[in-house]
Design a protein around this motif. Structure first.
Motif, PDB file in Angstrom:
ATOM      1  N   UNK A 122       0.758  -1.236   0.205  1.00 49.68           N
ATOM      2  CA  UNK A 122       0.096  -0.164   0.029  1.00 49.68           C
ATOM      3  C   UNK A 122       0.834   1.290   0.067  1.00 49.68           C
ATOM      4  N   UNK A 123       2.094   1.184   0.099  1.00 49.79           N
ATOM      5  CA  UNK A 123       3.063   2.318   0.250  1.00 49.79           C
ATOM      6  C   UNK A 123       4.381   2.316  -0.480  1.00 49.79           C
ATOM      7  N   UNK A 124       5.079   3.173  -0.809  1.00 52.32           N
ATOM      8  CA  UNK A 124       6.419   3.374  -1.125  1.00 52.32           C
ATOM      9  C   UNK A 124       7.045   4.238  -0.492  1.00 52.32           C
ATOM     10  N   UNK A 125       8.272   3.987   0.080  1.00 55.76           N
ATOM     11  CA  UNK A 125       9.096   4.702   0.794  1.00 55.76           C
ATOM     12  C   UNK A 125      10.445   5.122   0.185  1.00 55.76           C
ATOM     13  N   UNK A 126      11.033   6.223  -0.176  1.00 58.84           N
ATOM     14  CA  UNK A 126      12.194   6.559  -0.555  1.00 58.84           C
ATOM     15  C   UNK A 126      13.128   7.185   0.574  1.00 58.84           C
ATOM     16  N   UNK A 127      14.196   6.291   0.782  1.00 53.95           N
ATOM     17  CA  UNK A 127      14.983   6.954   2.003  1.00 53.95           C
ATOM     18  C   UNK A 127      16.335   7.381   1.724  1.00 53.95           C
ATOM     19  N   UNK A 128      16.705   8.403   2.270  1.00 51.77           N
ATOM     20  CA  UNK A 128      18.137   8.963   2.173  1.00 51.77           C
ATOM     21  C   UNK A 128      19.057   8.435   3.399  1.00 51.77           C
ATOM     22  N   UNK A 129      19.859   9.026   3.980  1.00 52.99           N
ATOM     23  CA  UNK A 129      20.696   8.807   5.316  1.00 52.99           C
ATOM     24  C   UNK A 129      19.499   8.938   6.389  1.00 52.99           C
ATOM     25  N   UNK A 130      18.828   7.846   6.962  1.00 53.75           N
ATOM     26  CA  UNK A 130      17.669   8.195   7.700  1.00 53.75           C
ATOM     27  C   UNK A 130      17.786   7.071   8.703  1.00 53.75           C
ATOM     28  N   UNK A 131      17.029   6.973   9.706  1.00 51.00           N
ATOM     29  CA  UNK A 131      16.746   6.115  10.829  1.00 51.00           C
ATOM     30  C   UNK A 131      15.104   6.201  10.895  1.00 51.00           C
TER      31      UNK A 131
END
Length: 184
Positions: A122-131
């Motif tokens: 149900x969702x797409x996430x785009x992550x950079x330098x992240x917690x």
């Protein structure tokens, strides 16, 4: 007839082993509490994780994986995730969360807008330098994200069929929502 069936089963097993053997190793299990499976086999501490591997944790169990880029992935109890496309030089890796929750501390990659893509049905996430932590409930098809540090781009999707490039373009576009540190 029995010999023929046994030969077919053995060939099927060998084909599966060869398929996984050809996948690049993308990480290693550094913590295992409780019971978990790796591609329907028992997962063990220090097991190598390759592209297309599926990890499934049982009740009261967690698995922590260190990826080749030093990012940490923790798979929560009663979760199922698939590791995909982690060594592509043309873009970020992809992890699918099919059930349950995953926490990730992702290393920022130089000159890349996105270091990791995470998909649920149900969702797409785009992550950079992240917690951050992502959870998905297949009973009601709801995904939720909490960002501890950094920011995560999130966009509603319908299923896991979107290609890497489609999802990346959607998440880098103006229609995605940015979840910043301390928000969900």
């Amino acid at each position: 007839m029995k010999l023929f069936n046994i030969v077919l089963i053995l060939l099927s097993i060998l084909k599966s082993i060869a398929t996984y053997a050809n996948s690049p190793v993308v990480g290693k299990v550094t913590l295992l509490r409780g019971n978990a499976k790796l591609n329907d086999a028992i997962l063990k501490l220090n097991d190598a994780i390759s592209e297309k591997d599926q990890i499934e944790t049982q009740e009261h169990s967690i698995v922590r994986i260190i990826l080749n880029d030093n990012s940490l992935i923790t798979v929560a109890p009663e979760s199922r995730v698939v590791i995909n496309l982690m060594n592509k030089s043309d873009g970020a890796g992809i992890i699918q969360v099919l059930k349950g929750a995953l926490r990730a501390k992702v290393e920022k990659k130089p000159k890349k807008k996105l270091s990791l893509l995470v998909k649920t049905p149900s969702a797409g996430l785009g992550v950079r330098g992240t917690d951050f932590q992502i959870s998905y409930n297949p009973k009601n098809n709801v995904s939720s994200v909490v960002t501890f540090t950094g920011s995560v781009a999130i966009k509603k999707i319908d299923g896991l069929d979107s290609s890497f490039q489609e999802l990346k373009n959607d998440l880098e576009g103006k229609d995605s929502i940015i979840v910043t540190e301390g928000n969900f």
